[in-house]
Design a protein around this motif. Structure first.
Motif, PDB file in Angstrom:
ATOM      1  N   PRO A   1       0.836  -1.205   0.000  1.00 38.31           N
ATOM      2  CA  PRO A   1       0.000   0.000   0.000  1.00 38.31           C
ATOM      3  C   PRO A   1       0.870   1.254   0.000  1.00 38.31           C
ATOM      4  CG  PRO A   1       0.241  -0.793   2.236  1.00 38.31           C
ATOM      5  CD  PRO A   1       0.995  -1.764   1.337  1.00 38.31           C
ATOM      6  N   ALA A   2       0.305   2.369  -0.388  1.00 42.01           N
ATOM      7  CA  ALA A   2       1.011   3.648  -0.296  1.00 42.01           C
ATOM      8  C   ALA A   2       1.074   4.050   1.172  1.00 42.01           C
ATOM      9  CB  ALA A   2       0.281   4.716  -1.097  1.00 42.01           C
ATOM     10  N   ALA A   3       2.270   4.389   1.647  1.00 43.56           N
ATOM     11  CA  ALA A   3       2.441   4.787   3.046  1.00 43.56           C
ATOM     12  C   ALA A   3       2.103   6.258   3.272  1.00 43.56           C
ATOM     13  CB  ALA A   3       3.877   4.518   3.491  1.00 43.56           C
ATOM     14  N   THR A   4       2.189   7.059   2.201  1.00 46.82           N
ATOM     15  CA  THR A   4       1.937   8.495   2.310  1.00 46.82           C
ATOM     16  C   THR A   4       1.103   8.962   1.115  1.00 46.82           C
ATOM     17  OG1 THR A   4       3.893   9.144   1.045  1.00 46.82           O
ATOM     18  CG2 THR A   4       4.179   8.859   3.455  1.00 46.82           C
ATOM     19  N   ALA A   5       0.539  10.162   1.251  1.00 45.47           N
ATOM     20  CA  ALA A   5      -0.204  10.744   0.135  1.00 45.47           C
ATOM     21  C   ALA A   5       0.726  10.993  -1.055  1.00 45.47           C
ATOM     22  CB  ALA A   5      -0.877  12.040   0.579  1.00 45.47           C
ATOM     23  N   GLU A   6       1.964  11.425  -0.788  1.00 46.96           N
ATOM     24  CA  GLU A   6       2.901  11.652  -1.887  1.00 46.96           C
ATOM     25  C   GLU A   6       3.216  10.345  -2.617  1.00 46.96           C
ATOM     26  OE1 GLU A   6       7.463  12.967  -2.924  1.00 46.96           O
ATOM     27  OE2 GLU A   6       6.577  13.769  -1.078  1.00 46.96           O
ATOM     28  N   GLN A   7       3.403   9.273  -1.880  1.00 40.82           N
ATOM     29  CA  GLN A   7       3.688   7.994  -2.528  1.00 40.82           C
ATOM     30  C   GLN A   7       2.509   7.571  -3.408  1.00 40.82           C
ATOM     31  OE1 GLN A   7       4.264   4.533   0.015  1.00 40.82           O
ATOM     32  NE2 GLN A   7       5.743   3.697  -1.446  1.00 40.82           N
ATOM     33  N   LEU A   8       1.284   7.807  -2.932  1.00 41.29           N
ATOM     34  CA  LEU A   8       0.122   7.483  -3.759  1.00 41.29           C
ATOM     35  C   LEU A   8       0.096   8.375  -4.999  1.00 41.29           C
ATOM     36  CD1 LEU A   8      -2.424   5.718  -4.075  1.00 41.29           C
ATOM     37  CD2 LEU A   8      -3.687   7.665  -3.158  1.00 41.29           C
ATOM     38  N   MET A   9       0.393   9.673  -4.831  1.00 45.35           N
ATOM     39  CA  MET A   9       0.420  10.585  -5.980  1.00 45.35           C
ATOM     40  C   MET A   9       1.422  10.097  -7.018  1.00 45.35           C
ATOM     41  SD  MET A   9      -0.446  13.309  -7.550  1.00 45.35           S
ATOM     42  CE  MET A   9       0.165  12.894  -9.159  1.00 45.35           C
ATOM     43  N   ARG A  10       2.615   9.735  -6.569  1.00 47.02           N
ATOM     44  CA  ARG A  10       3.637   9.246  -7.494  1.00 47.02           C
ATOM     45  C   ARG A  10       3.176   7.966  -8.207  1.00 47.02           C
ATOM     46  NH1 ARG A  10       8.569  11.445  -7.433  1.00 47.02           N
ATOM     47  NH2 ARG A  10       9.048  13.009  -5.856  1.00 47.02           N
TER      48      ARG A  10
ATOM     49  N   SER B   1      -7.490   3.394  -6.759  1.00 52.11           N
ATOM     50  CA  SER B   1      -6.879   4.351  -5.837  1.00 52.11           C
ATOM     51  C   SER B   1      -7.635   5.691  -5.808  1.00 52.11           C
ATOM     52  CB  SER B   1      -5.410   4.570  -6.204  1.00 52.11           C
ATOM     53  OG  SER B   1      -5.280   5.108  -7.505  1.00 52.11           O
ATOM     54  N   TRP B   2      -8.857   5.704  -6.305  1.00 56.37           N
ATOM     55  CA  TRP B   2      -9.698   6.901  -6.349  1.00 56.37           C
ATOM     56  C   TRP B   2     -10.787   6.740  -5.300  1.00 56.37           C
ATOM     57  CZ3 TRP B   2      -9.637   8.979 -11.823  1.00 56.37           C
ATOM     58  CH2 TRP B   2     -10.115  10.287 -11.902  1.00 56.37           C
ATOM     59  N   HIS B   3     -11.084   7.777  -4.555  1.00 54.40           N
ATOM     60  CA  HIS B   3     -12.130   7.722  -3.519  1.00 54.40           C
ATOM     61  C   HIS B   3     -13.468   7.391  -4.174  1.00 54.40           C
ATOM     62  CE1 HIS B   3     -14.764   8.861  -0.233  1.00 54.40           C
ATOM     63  NE2 HIS B   3     -13.699   8.894   0.551  1.00 54.40           N
ATOM     64  N   PRO B   4     -14.254   6.473  -3.590  1.00 48.75           N
ATOM     65  CA  PRO B   4     -15.519   6.078  -4.219  1.00 48.75           C
ATOM     66  C   PRO B   4     -16.498   7.235  -4.407  1.00 48.75           C
ATOM     67  CG  PRO B   4     -15.227   4.973  -2.095  1.00 48.75           C
ATOM     68  CD  PRO B   4     -13.973   5.725  -2.378  1.00 48.75           C
ATOM     69  N   ARG B   5     -16.398   8.273  -3.591  1.00 53.59           N
ATOM     70  CA  ARG B   5     -17.313   9.414  -3.709  1.00 53.59           C
ATOM     71  C   ARG B   5     -17.064  10.220  -4.980  1.00 53.59           C
ATOM     72  NH1 ARG B   5     -16.579  12.474   1.235  1.00 53.59           N
ATOM     73  NH2 ARG B   5     -15.327  14.005   0.127  1.00 53.59           N
ATOM     74  N   THR B   6     -15.824  10.239  -5.478  1.00 50.54           N
ATOM     75  CA  THR B   6     -15.493  11.064  -6.645  1.00 50.54           C
ATOM     76  C   THR B   6     -14.995  10.250  -7.844  1.00 50.54           C
ATOM     77  OG1 THR B   6     -13.266  11.421  -5.731  1.00 50.54           O
ATOM     78  CG2 THR B   6     -14.934  13.110  -5.255  1.00 50.54           C
TER      79      THR B   6
ATOM     80  N   GLY C   1      -0.482  14.217   5.141  1.00 47.79           N
ATOM     81  CA  GLY C   1      -0.354  13.070   4.250  1.00 47.79           C
ATOM     82  C   GLY C   1       0.692  12.049   4.648  1.00 47.79           C
ATOM     83  N   THR C   2       1.156  12.093   5.904  1.00 45.92           N
ATOM     84  CA  THR C   2       2.146  11.128   6.368  1.00 45.92           C
ATOM     85  C   THR C   2       1.437   9.888   6.897  1.00 45.92           C
ATOM     86  OG1 THR C   2       2.240  11.811   8.692  1.00 45.92           O
ATOM     87  CG2 THR C   2       3.574  13.094   7.121  1.00 45.92           C
ATOM     88  N   PRO C   3       2.181   8.870   7.325  1.00 48.41           N
ATOM     89  CA  PRO C   3       1.528   7.700   7.918  1.00 48.41           C
ATOM     90  C   PRO C   3       0.712   8.039   9.179  1.00 48.41           C
ATOM     91  CG  PRO C   3       3.762   7.149   7.275  1.00 48.41           C
ATOM     92  CD  PRO C   3       3.609   8.642   7.105  1.00 48.41           C
ATOM     93  N   PHE C   4       0.914   9.219   9.742  1.00 51.46           N
ATOM     94  CA  PHE C   4       0.215   9.612  10.965  1.00 51.46           C
ATOM     95  C   PHE C   4      -0.997  10.493  10.712  1.00 51.46           C
ATOM     96  CE2 PHE C   4       4.727   8.993  11.861  1.00 51.46           C
ATOM     97  CZ  PHE C   4       4.626   7.895  12.709  1.00 51.46           C
ATOM     98  N   HIS C   5      -1.308  10.783   9.447  1.00 51.51           N
ATOM     99  CA  HIS C   5      -2.439  11.641   9.089  1.00 51.51           C
ATOM    100  C   HIS C   5      -3.536  10.845   8.396  1.00 51.51           C
ATOM    101  CE1 HIS C   5       0.876  14.699   9.235  1.00 51.51           C
ATOM    102  NE2 HIS C   5      -0.048  15.289   9.982  1.00 51.51           N
ATOM    103  N   ASN C   6      -4.705  11.459   8.306  1.00 52.10           N
ATOM    104  CA  ASN C   6      -5.824  10.864   7.577  1.00 52.10           C
ATOM    105  C   ASN C   6      -6.171  11.644   6.320  1.00 52.10           C
ATOM    106  OD1 ASN C   6      -6.385   8.602   9.213  1.00 52.10           O
ATOM    107  ND2 ASN C   6      -7.252   9.998  10.751  1.00 52.10           N
ATOM    108  N   GLU C   7      -5.524  12.770   6.131  1.00 51.49           N
ATOM    109  CA  GLU C   7      -5.698  13.523   4.900  1.00 51.49           C
ATOM    110  C   GLU C   7      -4.414  14.274   4.593  1.00 51.49           C
ATOM    111  OE1 GLU C   7      -8.154  17.430   5.735  1.00 51.49           O
ATOM    112  OE2 GLU C   7      -9.181  15.696   6.588  1.00 51.49           O
ATOM    113  N   GLY C   8      -4.305  14.703   3.354  1.00 54.47           N
ATOM    114  CA  GLY C   8      -3.123  15.439   2.944  1.00 54.47           C
ATOM    115  C   GLY C   8      -3.301  15.975   1.544  1.00 54.47           C
TER     116      GLY C   8
ATOM    117  N   GLY D   1      -8.626   2.636   5.555  1.00 51.25           N
ATOM    118  CA  GLY D   1      -7.231   2.470   5.949  1.00 51.25           C
ATOM    119  C   GLY D   1      -6.199   2.737   4.877  1.00 51.25           C
ATOM    120  N   ALA D   2      -6.635   2.957   3.631  1.00 54.97           N
ATOM    121  CA  ALA D   2      -5.689   3.159   2.518  1.00 54.97           C
ATOM    122  C   ALA D   2      -5.796   4.583   1.984  1.00 54.97           C
ATOM    123  CB  ALA D   2      -5.983   2.168   1.394  1.00 54.97           C
ATOM    124  N   TRP D   3      -4.655   5.128   1.547  1.00 54.09           N
ATOM    125  CA  TRP D   3      -4.672   6.427   0.904  1.00 54.09           C
ATOM    126  C   TRP D   3      -5.375   6.326  -0.439  1.00 54.09           C
ATOM    127  CZ3 TRP D   3      -3.914  10.744   3.276  1.00 54.09           C
ATOM    128  CH2 TRP D   3      -3.040  10.819   4.369  1.00 54.09           C
TER     129      TRP D   3
END
Length: 142
Positions: free
Chosen positions: A42-51, A68-73, A97-104, A132-134
């Motif tokens: 899984p992506a550990a951070t928002a940046e890793q998911l972006m990449r 990897s897209w939110h179901p709402r959008t 957007g770190t492993p300790f955040h829920n948004e970024g 649980g996943a970005w």
């Protein structure tokens, strides 16, 4: 025999595991984004998911982009433009957007080539944790 839209490109072959990763990190595709694309990491951070999402556009991985897209959008389907070659990703800034955040957020510049001309997409993307996943939520307005 079905016909493809001229804007929809066939899925290109995946880069070799030892090829440079399209996301621009100094790692091989196999050691970087391929693990996320295949679902083995899984992506550990928002940046890793972006990449990894940028790399998915570069290699034509529609399934990963939708997963990897939110179901709402998330759109119901996704066509990738056959004329677009993704050339380079530059991360401009991140917030949370770190492993300790829920948004970024991740602000980036993606350089592409279309019909021999270079262009760029600049966006400030918003990411959330979902189950649980970005996941990518949307682009923030300018």
């Amino acid at each position: 025999m079905s016909q493809r839209s001229p804007r929809t490109r066939p899925t290109p072959p995946r880069p070799a595991a030892d090829a440079p990763c399209p996301c621009g990190r100094p790692e091989t595709y196999g050691g970087c984004c391929a693990r996320l694309h295949s679902g083995t990491a899984p992506a550990a951070t928002a940046e890793q998911l972006m990449r990894s999402r940028y790399s998915a556009f570069a290699v034509g991985d529609r399934d990963y982009l939708l997963r990897s897209w939110h179901p709402r959008t998330r759109p119901s389907e996704l066509d990738l433009d056959a004329r677009t070659e993704w050339v380079r990703l530059e991360i401009l800034s991140t917030t949370e957007g770190t492993p300790f955040h829920n948004e970024g957020t991740v602000s980036f510049r993606a350089v592409y080539r279309e019909n021999g001309r270079e262009g760029q997409l600049v966006e400030n993307s918003r990411f959330l944790r979902h189950d649980g996943a970005w996941v990518y939520l949307d682009a923030l307005p300018d």
